[in-house]
Each structure stands twice: as structure tokens, then as C-alpha cells.
Design a protein around this motif. Structure first.
Motif, PDB file in Angstrom:
ATOM      1  N   ASP A  51       0.934  -1.145  -0.058  1.00  0.00           N
ATOM      2  CA  ASP A  51      -0.162   0.026   0.129  1.00  0.00           C
ATOM      3  C   ASP A  51       0.905   1.372  -0.008  1.00  0.00           C
ATOM      4  O   ASP A  51       0.531   2.215  -0.487  1.00  0.00           O
ATOM      5  N   GLY A  52       1.999   1.144   0.395  1.00  0.00           N
ATOM      6  CA  GLY A  52       2.937   2.340   0.449  1.00  0.00           C
ATOM      7  C   GLY A  52       4.311   1.871  -0.268  1.00  0.00           C
ATOM      8  O   GLY A  52       4.474   1.054  -0.855  1.00  0.00           O
ATOM      9  N   ARG A  81       4.918   0.545  -9.633  1.00  0.00           N
ATOM     10  CA  ARG A  81       3.886   1.408  -8.928  1.00  0.00           C
ATOM     11  C   ARG A  81       2.775   2.033  -9.819  1.00  0.00           C
ATOM     12  O   ARG A  81       3.083   2.651 -10.623  1.00  0.00           O
ATOM     13  N   THR A  85      -3.184   4.729  -7.888  1.00  0.00           N
ATOM     14  CA  THR A  85      -3.449   4.201  -6.512  1.00  0.00           C
ATOM     15  C   THR A  85      -2.348   4.291  -5.656  1.00  0.00           C
ATOM     16  O   THR A  85      -2.307   4.246  -4.203  1.00  0.00           O
ATOM     17  N   HIS A  87      -0.300   1.910  -5.040  1.00  0.00           N
ATOM     18  CA  HIS A  87       0.122   0.522  -4.560  1.00  0.00           C
ATOM     19  C   HIS A  87       1.443   0.034  -5.539  1.00  0.00           C
ATOM     20  O   HIS A  87       1.581   0.485  -6.871  1.00  0.00           O
TER      21      HIS A  87
END
Length: 131
Positions: A51-52, A81, A85, A87
């Protein structure tokens, strides 16, 4: 490649994932970038979504976990990446020169897209037309 070279290479891969639409496809045998053909993730069991930001430690851990798949003939380490988003996706892929083969492999592994190195863009996976 020496261990120091690999460490620098993994740091560069983490840096590539820090920018929107950044990524890599790397030959795990020698650390070289791939630049031709169509990349297809063929091991959904090894796909990881973050998520990051992804660090070099995250990449080391992923490589260790996916080691068996990465040692299979023709496999490459992929990362991307998603600019929409943020993600980050890591996967084990194959690269083929044949678009039809890439699409067939992608359908078999329920992928949403493949990557075209010549155009430097993703291609959505075509759904087969029923006869």
C-alpha cells in the motif's frame, strides 16, 4: 554480480518504485534490465501488493520468498507502482516476444494486463471471444 553490486541494484529497484508508474523487470541471474518483448506475471501465488513505499529490505524479503520461482528458466523479477493508487506490485514474470503467447499466458493466470517493452506501456488482457 558481486554481493555489493546486487545491493546497489536492489537499492536502485526500490528507488524506481518510488515514483508514479515506476518499475522494473530484472533478470535474476545477472541483474540486467529487460527491454524487449512482453512481460507476463505467471506466478499469482507470488504476487505481492504494498500500500505504500517499498524499501530495499522489502525487496530482499520478497526475493527470498520467491526464490524457487525466480530460479525457474526464463523467469524475471518484476515491480510496478500504480500511479492511480500508489500501490506497488511485485511479481515473478516471463518475457516472450510473441503477443498472442503473452495474452494466452495472462489469461491462464487471470492477469489484468501485460507489459509491452517496445511501447513501454501496459496492454489490457483481451478476453477470448466465445465461438
Amino acid at each position: 554480480m558481486t554481493l555489493i553490486d546486487w545491493s546497489a541494484r536492489i537499492n536502485a529497484m526500490a528507488d524506481a518504485l518510488s515514483v508514479p508508474d515506476g518499475g522494473f523487470s530484472v533478470n535474476p541471474n545477472d541483474g540486467s534490465d529487460l527491454s524487449a518483448g512482453y512481460a507476463v506475471a505467471v506466478h499469482p501465488e507470488h504476487e505481492r501488493v504494498f500500500d505504500g513505499p517499498v524499501t530495499s529490505n522489502d525487496l530482499h524479503e520478497y526475493i527470498a520468498q520467491a526464490k524457487d520461482a525466480l530460479t525457474l528458466p526464463g523467469r524475471v523479477l518484476g515491480g510496478w507502482r500504480d500511479p492511480a493508487t500508489g500501490h506497488v506490485y511485485l511479481d515473478v514474470s516471463v518475457v516472450t516476444a510473441d503477443l498472442a503467447e503473452a495474452m494466452a499466458l495472462a489469461r491462464e493466470t487471470t492477469q489484468l494486463a501485460i507489459f509491452d517493452f517496445s511501447a513501454m506501456e501496459s496492454i489490457p488482457v483481451a478476453t477470448p471471444v466465445a465461438a
